[in-house]
Design a protein around this motif. Structure first.
Motif, PDB file in Angstrom:
ATOM      1  N   THR A 193       0.848  -1.196   0.000  1.00 17.11           N
ATOM      2  CA  THR A 193       0.000   0.000   0.000  1.00 17.11           C
ATOM      3  C   THR A 193       0.880   1.241   0.000  1.00 17.11           C
ATOM      4  N   ASP A 194       0.311   2.358  -0.442  1.00 15.12           N
ATOM      5  CA  ASP A 194       1.060   3.621  -0.453  1.00 15.12           C
ATOM      6  C   ASP A 194       1.483   4.022   0.947  1.00 15.12           C
ATOM      7  N   ARG A 251       2.103   2.108   3.561  1.00 18.55           N
ATOM      8  CA  ARG A 251       3.203   1.258   4.036  1.00 18.55           C
ATOM      9  C   ARG A 251       4.504   1.587   3.321  1.00 18.55           C
ATOM     10  N   LYS A 252       4.417   2.005   2.052  1.00 16.82           N
ATOM     11  CA  LYS A 252       5.619   2.340   1.291  1.00 16.82           C
ATOM     12  C   LYS A 252       6.320   3.589   1.851  1.00 16.82           C
ATOM     13  N   GLN A 253       5.652   4.321   2.724  1.00 21.09           N
ATOM     14  CA  GLN A 253       6.294   5.467   3.381  1.00 21.09           C
ATOM     15  C   GLN A 253       7.331   4.991   4.405  1.00 21.09           C
ATOM     16  N   LYS A 254       7.127   3.765   4.932  1.00 22.23           N
ATOM     17  CA  LYS A 254       7.995   3.262   5.998  1.00 22.23           C
ATOM     18  C   LYS A 254       8.905   2.119   5.578  1.00 22.23           C
ATOM     19  N   VAL A 255       8.446   1.316   4.615  1.00 28.95           N
ATOM     20  CA  VAL A 255       9.213   0.153   4.179  1.00 28.95           C
ATOM     21  C   VAL A 255       9.217   0.084   2.655  1.00 28.95           C
ATOM     22  N   SER A 256      10.111  -0.719   2.113  1.00 29.04           N
ATOM     23  CA  SER A 256      10.125  -0.988   0.674  1.00 29.04           C
ATOM     24  C   SER A 256       9.555  -2.383   0.440  1.00 29.04           C
ATOM     25  N   PHE A 257       9.145  -2.644  -0.794  1.00 28.97           N
ATOM     26  CA  PHE A 257       8.574  -3.938  -1.145  1.00 28.97           C
ATOM     27  C   PHE A 257       9.241  -4.500  -2.386  1.00 28.97           C
ATOM     28  N   ALA A 258       9.415  -5.815  -2.406  1.00 28.85           N
ATOM     29  CA  ALA A 258       9.761  -6.546  -3.609  1.00 28.85           C
ATOM     30  C   ALA A 258       8.482  -7.279  -4.023  1.00 28.85           C
ATOM     31  N   GLY A 259       8.223  -7.311  -5.310  1.00 33.68           N
ATOM     32  CA  GLY A 259       7.017  -8.014  -5.748  1.00 33.68           C
ATOM     33  C   GLY A 259       6.070  -7.099  -6.485  1.00 33.68           C
ATOM     34  N   PRO A 260       4.830  -7.517  -6.613  1.00 33.23           N
ATOM     35  CA  PRO A 260       4.137  -8.563  -5.856  1.00 33.23           C
ATOM     36  C   PRO A 260       4.488  -9.979  -6.324  1.00 33.23           C
ATOM     37  N   TYR A 261       4.365 -10.923  -5.390  1.00 32.77           N
ATOM     38  CA  TYR A 261       4.567 -12.327  -5.710  1.00 32.77           C
ATOM     39  C   TYR A 261       3.245 -13.085  -5.727  1.00 32.77           C
ATOM     40  N   PRO A 310      -7.596  -4.832   5.249  1.00 31.18           N
ATOM     41  CA  PRO A 310      -9.038  -5.095   5.216  1.00 31.18           C
ATOM     42  C   PRO A 310      -9.827  -4.272   6.253  1.00 31.18           C
ATOM     43  N   ALA A 311      -9.292  -4.125   7.454  1.00 31.45           N
ATOM     44  CA  ALA A 311      -9.987  -3.338   8.484  1.00 31.45           C
ATOM     45  C   ALA A 311     -10.126  -1.891   8.022  1.00 31.45           C
ATOM     46  N   GLN A 312      -9.067  -1.348   7.454  1.00 29.46           N
ATOM     47  CA  GLN A 312      -9.081   0.036   6.978  1.00 29.46           C
ATOM     48  C   GLN A 312     -10.103   0.229   5.857  1.00 29.46           C
ATOM     49  N   LYS A 313     -10.154  -0.725   4.931  1.00 29.13           N
ATOM     50  CA  LYS A 313     -11.101  -0.625   3.809  1.00 29.13           C
ATOM     51  C   LYS A 313     -12.546  -0.670   4.297  1.00 29.13           C
ATOM     52  N   VAL A 314     -12.819  -1.504   5.287  1.00 30.45           N
ATOM     53  CA  VAL A 314     -14.176  -1.593   5.825  1.00 30.45           C
ATOM     54  C   VAL A 314     -14.570  -0.276   6.487  1.00 30.45           C
ATOM     55  N   THR A 330      -8.435  -5.905  -4.532  1.00 28.21           N
ATOM     56  CA  THR A 330      -7.260  -6.586  -5.079  1.00 28.21           C
ATOM     57  C   THR A 330      -6.113  -6.306  -4.125  1.00 28.21           C
ATOM     58  N   GLU A 331      -5.543  -7.362  -3.563  1.00 28.37           N
ATOM     59  CA  GLU A 331      -4.434  -7.246  -2.615  1.00 28.37           C
ATOM     60  C   GLU A 331      -3.179  -7.830  -3.238  1.00 28.37           C
ATOM     61  N   ARG A 332      -2.192  -6.978  -3.439  1.00 30.28           N
ATOM     62  CA  ARG A 332      -0.919  -7.399  -4.023  1.00 30.28           C
ATOM     63  C   ARG A 332       0.066  -7.670  -2.891  1.00 30.28           C
ATOM     64  N   TYR A 333       0.428  -8.948  -2.691  1.00 29.38           N
ATOM     65  CA  TYR A 333       1.359  -9.311  -1.621  1.00 29.38           C
ATOM     66  C   TYR A 333       2.792  -9.050  -2.062  1.00 29.38           C
ATOM     67  N   GLY A 334       3.527  -8.328  -1.215  1.00 28.05           N
ATOM     68  CA  GLY A 334       4.929  -8.070  -1.466  1.00 28.05           C
ATOM     69  C   GLY A 334       5.795  -8.553  -0.325  1.00 28.05           C
ATOM     70  N   VAL A 335       7.084  -8.613  -0.579  1.00 24.81           N
ATOM     71  CA  VAL A 335       8.068  -8.946   0.448  1.00 24.81           C
ATOM     72  C   VAL A 335       8.491  -7.624   1.071  1.00 24.81           C
ATOM     73  N   GLY A 336       8.227  -7.453   2.368  1.00 22.58           N
ATOM     74  CA  GLY A 336       8.578  -6.219   3.073  1.00 22.58           C
ATOM     75  C   GLY A 336      10.065  -6.161   3.378  1.00 22.58           C
ATOM     76  N   LEU A 337      10.676  -5.016   3.052  1.00 25.05           N
ATOM     77  CA  LEU A 337      12.117  -4.815   3.240  1.00 25.05           C
ATOM     78  C   LEU A 337      12.382  -3.468   3.897  1.00 25.05           C
ATOM     79  N   LYS A 338      13.585  -3.307   4.438  1.00 25.27           N
ATOM     80  CA  LYS A 338      13.976  -2.013   4.992  1.00 25.27           C
ATOM     81  C   LYS A 338      13.864  -0.947   3.898  1.00 25.27           C
ATOM     82  N   LYS A 339      13.356   0.215   4.251  1.00 25.67           N
ATOM     83  CA  LYS A 339      13.133   1.302   3.301  1.00 25.67           C
ATOM     84  C   LYS A 339      14.421   1.609   2.532  1.00 25.67           C
ATOM     85  N   GLY A 340      14.308   1.586   1.207  1.00 22.22           N
ATOM     86  CA  GLY A 340      15.434   1.940   0.363  1.00 22.22           C
ATOM     87  C   GLY A 340      16.466   0.841   0.131  1.00 22.22           C
TER      88      GLY A 340
END
Length: 194
Positions: free
Chosen positions: A67-68, A70-80, A115-119, A178-188
């Motif tokens: 999500t946008d 989450r991308k403020q705090k972490v980086s992502f690889a993917g989606p897988y 999901p909680a946020q979307k609801v 639509t939920e795109r699962y990514g691998v969470g990584l340290k930002k940058g």
């Protein structure tokens, strides 16, 4: 980092870890040359960003929607993997056919989850109950305290298939995101991402 309580995705039983996310995490470790040197740690939804930011985890493979925010705090690889938000209900409940049928119903999800946020945003008429884990929501659903549980269909299917809930719970089968699962990584961390 993985989930410990999501059958089919990330589940810890004794000293065994099973599920699709576990297999993905092992594959990544093998490709990084760390085969057999992987240490699994639990990554609860509300704590994921902190666990990465503080270096307690190198990466997270745990139904982690990109999500946008989450991308403020972490980086992502993917989606897988691409999943969709759905509902888990008691098998004999025919009144809940999708999120629009939740008015006045008690719905369970996890604090800090997509999901909680979307609801909250799209269905404010729903009585949302938030817990720390989906497994607690499943217990509440089976016990009749809540009417439905919402998260991704992959996670819900795993719970519905568990021997304790087989025939008692069902996935509605009407994904509404639509939920795109990514691998969470340290930002940058571009190198690890590659």
């Amino acid at each position: 980092g993985i989930k410990f309580d999501q059958p089919g995705m990330g589940l810890k039983k004794g000293s065994d870890y099973t599920g699709f996310d576990v297999d993905v995490a092992k594959y990544i470790a093998k490709e990084l040359g760390k085969d057999g040197k992987i240490e699994f740690k639990e990554a609860p939804t509300p704590q994921r960003e902190t666990l990465i930011e503080t270096g307690q985890l190198d990466y997270i493979v745990g139904t982690y929607s990109i999500t946008d925010a989450r991308k403020q705090k972490v980086s992502f690889a993917g989606p897988y993997f691409v999943a969709g938000q759905d509902l888990l209900v008691r098998a004999n409940d025919t009144s809940i056919t999708g999120p629009e049928a939740l008015t006045g119903k008690k719905l369970c999800s996890v604090k800090g989850s997509t999901p909680a946020q979307k609801v909250k945003e799209k269905y404010p008429q729903v009585q949302l109950q938030e817990y720390d884990t989906y497994s607690k929501c499943v217990e509440e659903l089976a016990g009749g305290t809540v009417d439905a549980l919402t998260t991704d269909n992959t996670i819900l299917a795993g719970y519905a298939a568990q021997p304790a809930y087989k025939g008692k719970l069902k996935v509605v089968g009407a994904p509404f995101s639509t939920e795109r699962y990514g691998v969470g990584l340290k930002k940058g961390d571009v190198d690890l991402c590659k």
